[in-house]
Design a protein around this motif. Structure first.
Motif, mmCIF file in Angstrom:
data_model
loop_
_atom_site.group_PDB
_atom_site.id
_atom_site.type_symbol
_atom_site.label_atom_id
_atom_site.label_comp_id
_atom_site.label_asym_id
_atom_site.label_seq_id
_atom_site.Cartn_x
_atom_site.Cartn_y
_atom_site.Cartn_z
ATOM 1 N N ALA A 116 0.831 -1.208 0.000
ATOM 2 C CA ALA A 116 0.000 0.000 0.000
ATOM 3 C C ALA A 116 0.864 1.254 0.000
ATOM 4 O O ALA A 116 0.552 2.241 -0.680
ATOM 5 C CB ALA A 116 -0.930 -0.003 1.208
ATOM 6 N N LEU A 117 1.956 1.226 0.752
ATOM 7 C CA LEU A 117 2.858 2.378 0.794
ATOM 8 C C LEU A 117 3.467 2.630 -0.585
ATOM 9 O O LEU A 117 3.624 3.776 -1.007
ATOM 10 C CB LEU A 117 3.973 2.136 1.818
ATOM 11 C CG LEU A 117 3.565 2.041 3.297
ATOM 12 C CD1 LEU A 117 4.785 1.738 4.157
ATOM 13 C CD2 LEU A 117 2.908 3.339 3.750
ATOM 14 N N ALA A 118 3.797 1.551 -1.284
ATOM 15 C CA ALA A 118 4.396 1.678 -2.609
ATOM 16 C C ALA A 118 3.417 2.317 -3.589
ATOM 17 O O ALA A 118 3.807 3.125 -4.442
ATOM 18 C CB ALA A 118 4.838 0.314 -3.127
ATOM 19 N N SER A 119 2.138 1.956 -3.473
ATOM 20 C CA SER A 119 1.126 2.532 -4.348
ATOM 21 C C SER A 119 1.021 4.033 -4.133
ATOM 22 O O SER A 119 0.944 4.812 -5.085
ATOM 23 C CB SER A 119 -0.236 1.876 -4.088
ATOM 24 O OG SER A 119 -1.228 2.442 -4.919
ATOM 25 N N ASP A 120 1.027 4.459 -2.876
ATOM 26 C CA ASP A 120 0.910 5.884 -2.553
ATOM 27 C C ASP A 120 2.152 6.668 -2.975
ATOM 28 O O ASP A 120 2.059 7.727 -3.592
ATOM 29 C CB ASP A 120 0.665 6.072 -1.053
ATOM 30 C CG ASP A 120 -0.735 5.652 -0.631
ATOM 31 O OD1 ASP A 120 -1.652 5.759 -1.471
ATOM 32 O OD2 ASP A 120 -0.915 5.222 0.524
ATOM 33 N N ILE A 121 3.326 6.132 -2.657
ATOM 34 C CA ILE A 121 4.555 6.879 -2.949
ATOM 35 C C ILE A 121 4.827 6.943 -4.446
ATOM 36 O O ILE A 121 5.444 7.894 -4.933
ATOM 37 C CB ILE A 121 5.762 6.267 -2.193
ATOM 38 C CG1 ILE A 121 6.873 7.326 -2.044
ATOM 39 C CG2 ILE A 121 6.299 5.025 -2.899
ATOM 40 C CD1 ILE A 121 7.997 6.900 -1.112
ATOM 41 N N SER A 122 4.338 5.952 -5.192
ATOM 42 C CA SER A 122 4.575 5.935 -6.636
ATOM 43 C C SER A 122 3.790 7.023 -7.358
ATOM 44 O O SER A 122 4.041 7.299 -8.532
ATOM 45 C CB SER A 122 4.216 4.565 -7.224
ATOM 46 O OG SER A 122 2.821 4.329 -7.128
ATOM 47 N N ALA A 123 2.829 7.643 -6.667
ATOM 48 C CA ALA A 123 2.041 8.715 -7.275
ATOM 49 C C ALA A 123 2.781 10.047 -7.259
ATOM 50 O O ALA A 123 2.340 11.009 -7.891
ATOM 51 C CB ALA A 123 0.704 8.856 -6.545
ATOM 52 N N VAL A 124 3.907 10.112 -6.540
ATOM 53 C CA VAL A 124 4.679 11.356 -6.447
ATOM 54 C C VAL A 124 5.563 11.503 -7.687
ATOM 55 O O VAL A 124 6.468 10.698 -7.901
ATOM 56 C CB VAL A 124 5.548 11.368 -5.171
ATOM 57 C CG1 VAL A 124 6.372 12.653 -5.099
ATOM 58 C CG2 VAL A 124 4.660 11.233 -3.930
ATOM 59 N N PRO A 125 5.311 12.517 -8.519
ATOM 60 C CA PRO A 125 6.052 12.673 -9.781
ATOM 61 C C PRO A 125 7.569 12.671 -9.628
ATOM 62 O O PRO A 125 8.270 12.047 -10.433
ATOM 63 C CB PRO A 125 5.546 14.024 -10.305
ATOM 64 C CG PRO A 125 4.160 14.129 -9.765
ATOM 65 C CD PRO A 125 4.255 13.547 -8.381
ATOM 66 N N ALA A 126 8.089 13.357 -8.612
ATOM 67 C CA ALA A 126 9.546 13.447 -8.450
ATOM 68 C C ALA A 126 10.169 12.070 -8.284
ATOM 69 O O ALA A 126 11.235 11.780 -8.842
ATOM 70 C CB ALA A 126 9.884 14.330 -7.250
#
Length: 223
Positions: free
Chosen positions: A94-104
């Motif tokens: 779940a953390l990977a899904s959220d952090i992967s949304a950050v463009p940088a």
């Protein structure tokens, strides 16, 4: 270079198929999802909010992720430490899904992935490989399966690693991740226009690999 992009939702078997296909073809397998999991693990260890774009962007400035191969097996190193097992813990998904949304963060990891694809024949799996990372890939596959089948596979995978996993909980997590991945503003999960859909619901890994290999051979005759 031969680059094969395999995209699709969680639990469809992308990593398993990509790894087996790369081995059969004798080329490199690059687990892009593992990179995002490593970044998520870094955020967790640093107590960084994965939904805080500014905080994640700052985290990427000192993010050291390396893919190594040992005895034919891919290992993921974070800040010089082997985290191959830790990134597979259920909470990291779940953390990977959220952090992967950050463009940088995505742009940082995409650079690493594109560099590898320019140097080696390889199979890459993820959620936006064909649509964003490698738009000119030799072959693009969108691998999917019924969500309940995906949940059963993911539950069995977690249990095989000794992790407790309730089917309904895994199902809810997969459905939530599908929504997150498909609706994020930057590089969302989607089928590339020229990708071929492969539904693995009623197929074995070997059957999927054979099907993709045949597609690749056909594609190479067309180039």
């Amino acid at each position: 270079m031969i680059n094969i992009a395999i995209d699709g939702p969680g639990g469809a078997g992308k990593s398993t198929v990509a790894r087996a296909l790369a081995e059969k073809l004798g080329i490199m397998y690059l687990d892009t999802g593992a990179m995002y999991r490593a970044a998520a693990l870094k955020a967790f260890d640093c107590k960084t909010d994965v939904k805080d774009a500014s905080a994640v962007e700052k985290l990427t400035e000192n993010l050291d992720i390396e893919v190594r191969y040992a005895n034919g097996e891919q290992k993921i190193f974070l800040d010089g430490k082997d985290v191959s097992k830790r990134i597979r813990e259920h909470f990291v998904s779940a953390l990977a899904s959220d952090i992967s949304a950050v463009p940088a963060l995505r742009l940082r990891l995409v650079d690493l992935q594109r560099t590898a694809a320019e140097k080696f024949d390889c199979v890459l799996d993820g959620r936006d490989i064909g649509s964003f990372v490698l738009p000119d890939a030799t072959l693009k596959i969108y691998l999917t399966a019924d969500v309940r089948v995906r949940a059963r596979r993911r539950t069995a995978e977690l249990e095989s690693r000794g992790q407790k996993a309730a089917f309904e909980s895994v199902l809810e997590d997969l459905e939530a991740r599908d929504r997150n991945d498909m609706t994020r503003a930057f590089a969302p999960l989607k089928k590339a226009e020229d990708a071929v859909i492969v539904d693995s619901t009623d197929m074995t890994v070997d059957e999927v690999v054979d099907k993709i290999e045949k597609m690749l051979k056909q594609r190479l005759t067309e180039i």
